[in-house]
Design a protein around this motif. Structure first.
Motif, short mmCIF file in Angstrom:
data_model
loop_
_atom_site.label_atom_id
_atom_site.label_comp_id
_atom_site.label_asym_id
_atom_site.label_seq_id
_atom_site.Cartn_x
_atom_site.Cartn_y
_atom_site.Cartn_z
N PHE B 38 0.72 -1.12 -0.02
CA PHE B 38 0.17 -0.13 0.05
C PHE B 38 0.93 1.35 0.07
O PHE B 38 0.55 2.39 -0.54
N ASP B 39 2.00 1.16 0.51
CA ASP B 39 2.90 2.33 0.76
C ASP B 39 3.58 2.57 -0.66
O ASP B 39 3.79 3.66 -1.32
N GLU B 40 3.53 1.34 -1.63
CA GLU B 40 4.29 1.78 -2.89
C GLU B 40 3.26 2.48 -3.73
O GLU B 40 3.52 3.25 -4.45
N GLY B 116 -0.15 4.33 3.54
CA GLY B 116 -1.01 3.02 2.92
C GLY B 116 -2.29 2.87 3.80
O GLY B 116 -2.15 3.46 5.05
N LYS B 117 -3.21 2.31 3.51
CA LYS B 117 -4.36 2.04 4.38
C LYS B 117 -4.10 1.24 5.47
O LYS B 117 -4.44 1.26 6.53
N GLN B 118 -2.84 0.06 5.05
CA GLN B 118 -2.81 -0.76 6.19
C GLN B 118 -1.37 -1.49 5.95
O GLN B 118 -1.12 -1.44 4.83
N ALA B 119 -0.59 -1.70 6.98
CA ALA B 119 0.56 -2.50 6.84
C ALA B 119 0.16 -3.97 6.65
O ALA B 119 -0.52 -4.30 7.75
N ILE B 120 0.83 -4.63 5.77
CA ILE B 120 0.32 -6.04 5.74
C ILE B 120 0.78 -6.82 6.74
O ILE B 120 0.67 -8.21 6.60
N ALA B 124 -3.20 -3.32 10.95
CA ALA B 124 -3.78 -2.33 11.77
C ALA B 124 -4.64 -1.39 11.37
O ALA B 124 -5.79 -1.09 11.55
N ASN B 125 -4.35 -0.99 10.15
CA ASN B 125 -5.36 0.14 9.43
C ASN B 125 -5.55 1.29 10.42
O ASN B 125 -6.70 1.60 10.80
N GLN B 126 -4.42 1.77 11.02
CA GLN B 126 -4.57 2.94 12.11
C GLN B 126 -3.80 4.00 11.88
O GLN B 126 -4.29 5.05 12.22
N1 LIG Z 1 7.18 1.82 10.77
C1 LIG Z 1 6.48 2.57 9.81
N2 LIG Z 1 7.18 3.29 9.24
C2 LIG Z 1 6.57 4.25 8.15
N3 LIG Z 1 5.23 4.24 7.87
C3 LIG Z 1 4.51 3.41 8.66
C4 LIG Z 1 5.08 2.70 9.68
N4 LIG Z 1 3.88 1.90 10.23
C5 LIG Z 1 2.71 2.38 9.52
N5 LIG Z 1 3.22 3.19 8.75
C6 LIG Z 1 2.22 3.98 7.58
O1 LIG Z 1 0.98 3.60 8.02
C7 LIG Z 1 0.24 2.91 7.19
C8 LIG Z 1 -0.87 1.92 7.94
O2 LIG Z 1 -0.21 1.29 8.84
P1 LIG Z 1 -0.74 0.35 10.00
O3 LIG Z 1 -1.67 1.24 10.63
O4 LIG Z 1 0.16 -0.19 10.72
O5 LIG Z 1 -1.95 -0.75 9.39
C9 LIG Z 1 1.37 2.20 6.37
O6 LIG Z 1 0.73 1.79 4.93
C10 LIG Z 1 2.63 3.36 6.30
O7 LIG Z 1 1.94 4.09 5.31
#
Ligand SMILES: Nc1ncnc2c1ncn2[C@@H]1O[C@H](COP(=O)(O)O)[C@@H](O)[C@H]1O
Ligand SMILES: Cc1cc2nc3c(=O)[nH]c(=O)nc-3n(C[C@H](O)[C@H](O)[C@H](O)COP(=O)(O)OP(=O)(O)OC[C@H]3O[C@@H](n4cnc5c(N)ncnc54)[C@H](O)[C@@H]3O)c2cc1C
Lengths: 311, 250
Positions: B38-40, B116-120, B124-126
């Motif tokens: 999602f970050d790509e 990204g919407k969530q880290a795979i 978490a999507n937070q």
């Molecule tokens: N450790 C991290 N470093 C940089 N960006 C992050 C990190 N963790 C989360 N993100 C960003 O937050 C988005 C959602 O992540 P998450 O809430 O963990 O599912 C990711 O797609 C990234 O864009």
């Protein structure tokens, strides 16, 4: 200890998922309060009054809440959040949108997609597209969490619950986001996230026409919802809200029929908890067969019309 | 306008994750790591806005261990102008990431943050929503289309029943859904050029944020496996099984 359940509405009506949220909250001791947010909520309120286990219903009714903006909903929840030990909402586009805002402003972590509530401090949730489960302990003053609806059996019963009703005095709401338009796919079919039977198609359907020509009649016969793999959505065979998987809908119907879907782990994440899985795929080695109760190896262009006609 | 893109280094999506033998966490040693898909997409969107002359600079940031430099180099090769590593050896929860990003944003003053919407890995999507809340910014999550207007964004979002279009005031946090764009691949010349682009490191413990994890992981385990099913050789036999064995159709 008091739990706040934030219910999701659809067209001003209560979604059935509220019953799974109540089920998820039962291991947590104490009272359960229910919050509904939106505009013109009389019908929803009447439905809330029939729910078991709810001792208080809080109604946040304001014209500006009708567009479900995350910024506004978070502010409403924050105005009462300090009274609660746990805040539960469904892990749907609705809940995922505003609950992290609430958690961050309360300076507490959020638990996402909770599939088991053991007690007030112990929870389980899937990670890595459900390939793994993690058991966690949280001891924060307030624990916000989104609940994976399909992991809980709805509480039953419809009785006047005698809950007190409180009209929320509205906090000042930010005005930094407006809904411009809403395009919901109207469908006469059961909804994907609550249907008992789901017929889902993948890249193997080979075109939008074929997807609908083959799967609609089958779904009609089974009174099923239609679903799709990411590939089928990306290729335009089906709309985005049909997607089942890690980043689509996560469902657990009684019967899931995967047609021309290979079974990538991101897809399995969304449907492997179905009670009965049928795979129809011409490739005998497709990974979907490993999670299927019944596998039929064959060409879907022949199998599906035959199946539809024989049902 | 400047765009900040947070990118996370995660286990490559093609690799099947396994729990460590003692159940204390996820086995990552020796496995291929990549930029969160999602970050790509987030980065691609930012780069396209730069190519259209709307964005002036694209800054990629990652919170994590030294190894996250690889992910940032990839971001530079794909077209980010600069990269920043917020380095910390331990666990990084979404709230802590959001707090670190707030500190960085106070310095960098971007107009848009695309996450990204969530880290795979943690699913978490937070983080994006938390970041927007801490900054008191607007948000547009699960974006499948983004248009920049003078002081607003028009964002189409993928929601449960279909699509919603929002108009949000800038500055704003956008989180990406799968269908926002198709990310490009890094070319060899760009990978070479990326080696010369600036990559700064900030030690997370200098930001004055408590990074201690607040969710205690008691264990990581595999879900109960499904018992393997049976092959049926005809439509008739399938219907028979569904009716009489599984009893899922009448
Ligand atoms: N450790 C991290 N470093 C940089 N960006 C992050 C990190 N963790 C989360 N993100 C960003 O937050 C988005 C959602 O992540 P998450 O809430 O963990 O599912 C990711 O797609 C990234 O864009
Ligand atoms: C970050 C990320 C998130 C993702 N999220 C999701 C998600 O939420 N949901 C999701 O589904 N995917 C998701 N994916 C994509 C996933 O990895 C797969 O690419 C996708 O599920 C493949 O879709 P498919 O099975 O339809 O296509 P394919 O893998 O191409 O499979 C098509 C199948 O059809 C069969 N077939 C072809 N013709 C016929 C025929 N005539 N008769 C019978 N069978 C036939 C083939 O044997 C094959 O098994 C995600 C990927 C990433 C990277």
């Amino acid at each position: 200890m008091t739990t706040l359940i934030v219910a999701e509405l659809e067209k001003n009506q209560l979604k059935e998922s509220v019953r799974q949220l109540i089920a998820a909250s039962t291991p947590i001791p104490g009272e359960k309060h229910l919050l509904i947010m939106g505009h013109q909520l009389d019908k929803a309120l009447a439905e809330c009054q029939l729910l078991p286990h709810i001792s208080k219903i809080i109604v946040a009714d304001d014209a500006s809440l009708s567009d479900e903006s995350a910024e506004k909903m978070a502010e409403v929840v924050l105005s009462i959040a300090e009274q609660y030990s746990h805040i539960l909402t469904p892990a749907t586009a609705f809940g995922k949108n505003f609950l992290p805002r609430v958690a961050a402003r309360l300076d507490v972590p959020q638990l996402s997609e909770v599939i088991q509530v053991k007690d007030a401090e112990h929870f389980s949730r899937p990670i890595y597209a459900g390939s793994l489960i993690t058991d966690v302990k949280v001891t924060e003053k307030i624990i916000p969490m989104t609940i994976r609806i399909s992991a809980f059996d709805a509480v039953q019963g419809r009785n006047a619950n005698g809950a007190t009703i409180e009209k929320l005095s509205m906090p000042t709401l930010p005005n930094i986001s407006q809904r411009v338009s809403l395009n919901l796919h109207d469908s006469t079919r059961p909804q994907l996230d609550s249907a008992k039977v789901v017929v889902s198609g993948g890249r193997g359907l080979s075109s939008q026409e074929n997807f609908h020509a083959l799967l609609e009649p089958l779904a009609d016969k089974l009174n099923a919802a239609l679903g799709a793999s990411r590939a089928a959505v990306d290729l335009g065979y089906a709309p985005n809200d049909y997607q089942v998987g890690q980043t689509g809908k996560i469902i657990a119907p009684n019967l899931y029929i995967a047609v021309g879907i290979s079974g990538a782990i991101q897809h399995l994440a969304g449907m492997k908890n179905a009670k009965c899985i049928v795979a129809i795929n011409k490739d005998p080695d497709a990974p979907i067969h490993q999670v299927s109760d019944y596998s039929l190896v064959g060409d879907l262009n022949e199998v599906i019309p035959e199946l539809t006609s024989k049902l | 306008m400047k765009i900040l893109v947070p990118v996370k280094r995660v286990l490559d999506y093609n690799i099947k994750p396994r729990a460590k033998a003692d159940g204390s966490g996820v086995e990552l040693t020796g496995l291929k790591m990549s930029m969160n898909p999602f970050d790509e997409i987030a980065l691609e969107e930012a780069i396209r806005l730069k190519e259209k002359g709307i964005a002036s600079e694209v800054v990629a940031v990652s919170c994590g261990q030294t190894s996250s430099q690889d992910t940032l180099r990839t971001a530079l090769a794909l077209g980010a102008d600069r990269a920043i590593l917020i380095e910390h050896d331990g666990e990084f929860e979404p709230l802590a990431v959001a707090k670190c990003l707030v500190k960085l944003i106070e310095q960098e003053q971007p107009k848009i943050v695309i996450c990204g919407k969530q880290a795979i890995d943690d699913d978490a999507n937070q983080t994006g929503q938390m970041l927007a809340a801490l900054l008191n910014w607007s948000q547009a999550t699960f974006a499948s289309k983004v248009e920049v207007e003078e002081d607003r964004l028009l964002v189409t979002r993928e929601i449960d029943g279909g699509l919603e279009t929002l108009s949000v005031t800038l500055p704003s946090v956008v989180t990406t859904d799968l269908r926002l764009n198709d990310p490009r691949f890094a070319t060899l010349p760009n990978i070479m050029k990326a080696k010369k682009k600036p990559l700064e490191t900030i030690q997370a413990n200098t930001l004055g944020i408590d990074l201690t994890p607040r969710v205690t992981i008691l264990g990581v385990r595999e879900p109960d496996p499904r018992s393997s099913g049976v092959r049926v050789d005809s439509v008739d036999s399938l219907i028979d099984k569904l009716k009489h064995e599984a009893k899922v159709i009448a």
